[in-house]
Design a protein around this motif. Structure first.
Motif, PDB file in Angstrom:
ATOM      1  N   VAL A 122      12.091   9.952 106.858  1.00  0.00           N
ATOM      2  CA  VAL A 122      11.344   8.752 106.469  1.00  0.00           C
ATOM      3  C   VAL A 122      10.309   8.424 107.537  1.00  0.00           C
ATOM      4  CG1 VAL A 122      11.483   6.315 105.877  1.00  0.00           C
ATOM      5  CG2 VAL A 122      13.345   7.867 105.222  1.00  0.00           C
ATOM      6  N   GLU A 123       9.046   8.405 107.111  1.00  0.00           N
ATOM      7  CA  GLU A 123       7.966   8.043 108.031  1.00  0.00           C
ATOM      8  C   GLU A 123       7.613   6.567 107.883  1.00  0.00           C
ATOM      9  OE1 GLU A 123       6.572  12.089 106.146  1.00  0.00           O
ATOM     10  OE2 GLU A 123       7.376  10.183 105.435  1.00  0.00           O
ATOM     11  N   SER A 124       7.029   6.020 108.934  1.00  0.00           N
ATOM     12  CA  SER A 124       6.529   4.649 108.877  1.00  0.00           C
ATOM     13  C   SER A 124       5.426   4.492 109.918  1.00  0.00           C
ATOM     14  CB  SER A 124       7.647   3.636 109.138  1.00  0.00           C
ATOM     15  OG  SER A 124       8.195   3.823 110.427  1.00  0.00           O
ATOM     16  N   GLY A 125       4.653   3.419 109.762  1.00  0.00           N
ATOM     17  CA  GLY A 125       3.645   3.085 110.758  1.00  0.00           C
ATOM     18  C   GLY A 125       2.211   3.309 110.338  1.00  0.00           C
ATOM     19  N   GLY A 126       1.977   3.907 109.182  1.00  0.00           N
ATOM     20  CA  GLY A 126       0.609   4.125 108.737  1.00  0.00           C
ATOM     21  C   GLY A 126      -0.110   2.804 108.476  1.00  0.00           C
ATOM     22  N   ALA A 134      12.084   8.966 111.150  1.00  0.00           N
ATOM     23  CA  ALA A 134      13.523   8.987 111.355  1.00  0.00           C
ATOM     24  C   ALA A 134      14.147  10.014 110.420  1.00  0.00           C
ATOM     25  CB  ALA A 134      14.118   7.609 111.079  1.00  0.00           C
ATOM     26  N   ALA A 135      14.990  10.871 110.984  1.00  0.00           N
ATOM     27  CA  ALA A 135      15.635  11.915 110.192  1.00  0.00           C
ATOM     28  C   ALA A 135      17.146  11.759 110.260  1.00  0.00           C
ATOM     29  CB  ALA A 135      15.232  13.292 110.700  1.00  0.00           C
ATOM     30  N   SER A 136      17.798  11.880 109.120  1.00  0.00           N
ATOM     31  CA  SER A 136      19.261  11.846 109.104  1.00  0.00           C
ATOM     32  C   SER A 136      19.765  13.227 109.475  1.00  0.00           C
ATOM     33  CB  SER A 136      19.755  11.448 107.719  1.00  0.00           C
ATOM     34  OG  SER A 136      19.373  12.420 106.761  1.00  0.00           O
ATOM     35  N   GLY A 137      20.989  13.289 109.944  1.00  0.00           N
ATOM     36  CA  GLY A 137      21.544  14.576 110.321  1.00  0.00           C
ATOM     37  C   GLY A 137      21.438  14.814 111.809  1.00  0.00           C
ATOM     38  N   ARG A 138      21.577  16.093 112.199  1.00  0.00           N
ATOM     39  CA  ARG A 138      21.562  16.413 113.620  1.00  0.00           C
ATOM     40  C   ARG A 138      21.142  17.856 113.844  1.00  0.00           C
ATOM     41  NH1 ARG A 138      27.629  15.446 115.278  1.00  0.00           N
ATOM     42  NH2 ARG A 138      26.877  16.270 117.246  1.00  0.00           N
ATOM     43  N   GLY A 139      20.935  18.195 115.092  1.00  0.00           N
ATOM     44  CA  GLY A 139      20.625  19.580 115.421  1.00  0.00           C
ATOM     45  C   GLY A 139      19.235  20.014 115.012  1.00  0.00           C
ATOM     46  N   PHE A 140      18.259  19.128 115.117  1.00  0.00           N
ATOM     47  CA  PHE A 140      16.901  19.485 114.743  1.00  0.00           C
ATOM     48  C   PHE A 140      16.257  20.292 115.865  1.00  0.00           C
ATOM     49  CE2 PHE A 140      17.055  17.246 110.931  1.00  0.00           C
ATOM     50  CZ  PHE A 140      17.683  16.034 111.146  1.00  0.00           C
ATOM     51  N   THR A 141      15.903  21.520 115.543  1.00  0.00           N
ATOM     52  CA  THR A 141      15.301  22.376 116.556  1.00  0.00           C
ATOM     53  C   THR A 141      13.821  22.107 116.727  1.00  0.00           C
ATOM     54  OG1 THR A 141      14.978  24.067 114.866  1.00  0.00           O
ATOM     55  CG2 THR A 141      16.975  24.224 116.194  1.00  0.00           C
ATOM     56  N   ARG A 142      13.215  21.534 115.717  1.00  0.00           N
ATOM     57  CA  ARG A 142      11.774  21.308 115.748  1.00  0.00           C
ATOM     58  C   ARG A 142      11.457  20.077 114.910  1.00  0.00           C
ATOM     59  NH1 ARG A 142       8.673  26.545 113.876  1.00  0.00           N
ATOM     60  NH2 ARG A 142       9.204  25.709 111.828  1.00  0.00           N
ATOM     61  N   MET A 143      10.561  19.240 115.421  1.00  0.00           N
ATOM     62  CA  MET A 143      10.118  18.059 114.693  1.00  0.00           C
ATOM     63  C   MET A 143       8.610  17.955 114.882  1.00  0.00           C
ATOM     64  SD  MET A 143      13.121  15.354 115.838  1.00  0.00           S
ATOM     65  CE  MET A 143      13.123  14.342 114.357  1.00  0.00           C
ATOM     66  N   GLY A 144       7.911  17.611 113.827  1.00  0.00           N
ATOM     67  CA  GLY A 144       6.459  17.589 113.963  1.00  0.00           C
ATOM     68  C   GLY A 144       5.769  16.743 112.916  1.00  0.00           C
ATOM     69  N   TRP A 145       4.468  16.631 113.131  1.00  0.00           N
ATOM     70  CA  TRP A 145       3.610  15.873 112.226  1.00  0.00           C
ATOM     71  C   TRP A 145       2.506  16.771 111.682  1.00  0.00           C
ATOM     72  CZ3 TRP A 145       4.612  10.957 110.763  1.00  0.00           C
ATOM     73  CH2 TRP A 145       5.526  10.240 111.518  1.00  0.00           C
ATOM     74  N   HIS A 146       2.310  16.659 110.381  1.00  0.00           N
ATOM     75  CA  HIS A 146       1.219  17.330 109.701  1.00  0.00           C
ATOM     76  C   HIS A 146       0.366  16.257 109.037  1.00  0.00           C
ATOM     77  CE1 HIS A 146       4.308  20.396 110.103  1.00  0.00           C
ATOM     78  NE2 HIS A 146       3.440  21.328 109.774  1.00  0.00           N
ATOM     79  N   THR A 162      13.076  20.582 111.301  1.00  0.00           N
ATOM     80  CA  THR A 162      13.701  21.872 111.048  1.00  0.00           C
ATOM     81  C   THR A 162      15.124  21.873 111.602  1.00  0.00           C
ATOM     82  OG1 THR A 162      11.569  22.989 111.250  1.00  0.00           O
ATOM     83  CG2 THR A 162      13.542  24.362 111.380  1.00  0.00           C
ATOM     84  N   THR A 163      16.062  22.265 110.756  1.00  0.00           N
ATOM     85  CA  THR A 163      17.437  22.429 111.182  1.00  0.00           C
ATOM     86  C   THR A 163      18.061  23.568 110.391  1.00  0.00           C
ATOM     87  OG1 THR A 163      19.577  21.352 111.494  1.00  0.00           O
ATOM     88  CG2 THR A 163      18.309  20.690 109.562  1.00  0.00           C
ATOM     89  N   ARG A 164      18.825  24.406 111.075  1.00  0.00           N
ATOM     90  CA  ARG A 164      19.486  25.548 110.442  1.00  0.00           C
ATOM     91  C   ARG A 164      18.503  26.407 109.653  1.00  0.00           C
ATOM     92  NH1 ARG A 164      25.234  22.871 108.401  1.00  0.00           N
ATOM     93  NH2 ARG A 164      25.836  22.043 110.422  1.00  0.00           N
ATOM     94  N   GLY A 165      17.314  26.551 110.174  1.00  0.00           N
ATOM     95  CA  GLY A 165      16.332  27.431 109.562  1.00  0.00           C
ATOM     96  C   GLY A 165      15.599  26.870 108.368  1.00  0.00           C
ATOM     97  N   ARG A 166      15.834  25.603 108.039  1.00  0.00           N
ATOM     98  CA  ARG A 166      15.167  25.007 106.891  1.00  0.00           C
ATOM     99  C   ARG A 166      14.292  23.845 107.340  1.00  0.00           C
ATOM    100  NH1 ARG A 166      18.743  23.567 101.783  1.00  0.00           N
ATOM    101  NH2 ARG A 166      16.652  22.938 101.168  1.00  0.00           N
ATOM    102  N   ASP A 167      13.181  23.664 106.613  1.00  0.00           N
ATOM    103  CA  ASP A 167      12.266  22.548 106.869  1.00  0.00           C
ATOM    104  C   ASP A 167      12.512  21.445 105.851  1.00  0.00           C
ATOM    105  OD1 ASP A 167       9.510  24.808 107.617  1.00  0.00           O
ATOM    106  OD2 ASP A 167      11.068  23.970 108.914  1.00  0.00           O
ATOM    107  N   TYR A 168      12.445  20.212 106.348  1.00  0.00           N
ATOM    108  CA  TYR A 168      12.582  19.039 105.484  1.00  0.00           C
ATOM    109  C   TYR A 168      11.378  18.141 105.742  1.00  0.00           C
ATOM    110  CZ  TYR A 168      17.374  20.652 104.982  1.00  0.00           C
ATOM    111  OH  TYR A 168      18.488  21.414 104.722  1.00  0.00           O
ATOM    112  N   TRP A 169      10.843  17.587 104.640  1.00  0.00           N
ATOM    113  CA  TRP A 169       9.612  16.802 104.731  1.00  0.00           C
ATOM    114  C   TRP A 169       9.838  15.372 104.274  1.00  0.00           C
ATOM    115  CZ3 TRP A 169       4.817  18.861 106.236  1.00  0.00           C
ATOM    116  CH2 TRP A 169       4.806  20.245 106.454  1.00  0.00           C
ATOM    117  N   GLY A 170       9.061  14.478 104.857  1.00  0.00           N
ATOM    118  CA  GLY A 170       9.041  13.108 104.391  1.00  0.00           C
ATOM    119  C   GLY A 170       8.006  12.933 103.301  1.00  0.00           C
TER     120      GLY A 170
END
Length: 112
Positions: free
Chosen positions: A5-9, A23-35, A95-103
């Motif tokens: 979930v993104e916010s602040g725009g 804010a991302a639910s879960g854990r073990g995020f190897t990579r986090m970014g903005w596009h 990114t966690t466990r090799g998968r990407d998740y998007w807001g």
């Protein structure tokens, strides 16, 4: 299921600042970014953080700063000296466990 979930725009005058949060639910995020995706253009990577390494697109270097709070699984994008060409929908991706998740995205408009 990971939720992102993104916010602040917002609408900001040229030269202004804005901070986006993701804010991302879960854990073990190897990579986090903005596009971002501007009207009529392809989505592009703006900034990314993995462990202690960061990446920035040339167009935002020196103006944007990405940071991460591992305790809260939150990633921030501090945007300074905003330009009209920064106008876009900004998406957070994790990114966690090799998968990407998007807001769903948050709109940033740099008014001239």
């Amino acid at each position: 299921q990971v939720q992102v979930v993104e916010s602040g725009g917002d609408l900001v005058q040229a030269g202004g600042s804005l901070r986006l949060s993701c804010a991302a639910s879960g854990r073990g995020f190897t990579r986090m970014g903005w596009h971002r995706q501007a009207p009529g253009k392809q989505r592009e990577l703006v900034a990314r953080i993995a462990s202690d390494a960061t990446y920035y697109a040339d167009s935002v270097k020196g103006r944007f700063t990405i940071s991460r709070d591992n305790a809260d699984n939150t990633v921030y994008l501090q945007m300074n000296s905003l330009k009209p060409e920064d106008t876009a929908v900004y998406y957070c991706a994790v990114t966690t466990r090799g998968r990407d998740y998007w807001g769903q995205g948050t709109q940033v408009t740099g008014a001239s």
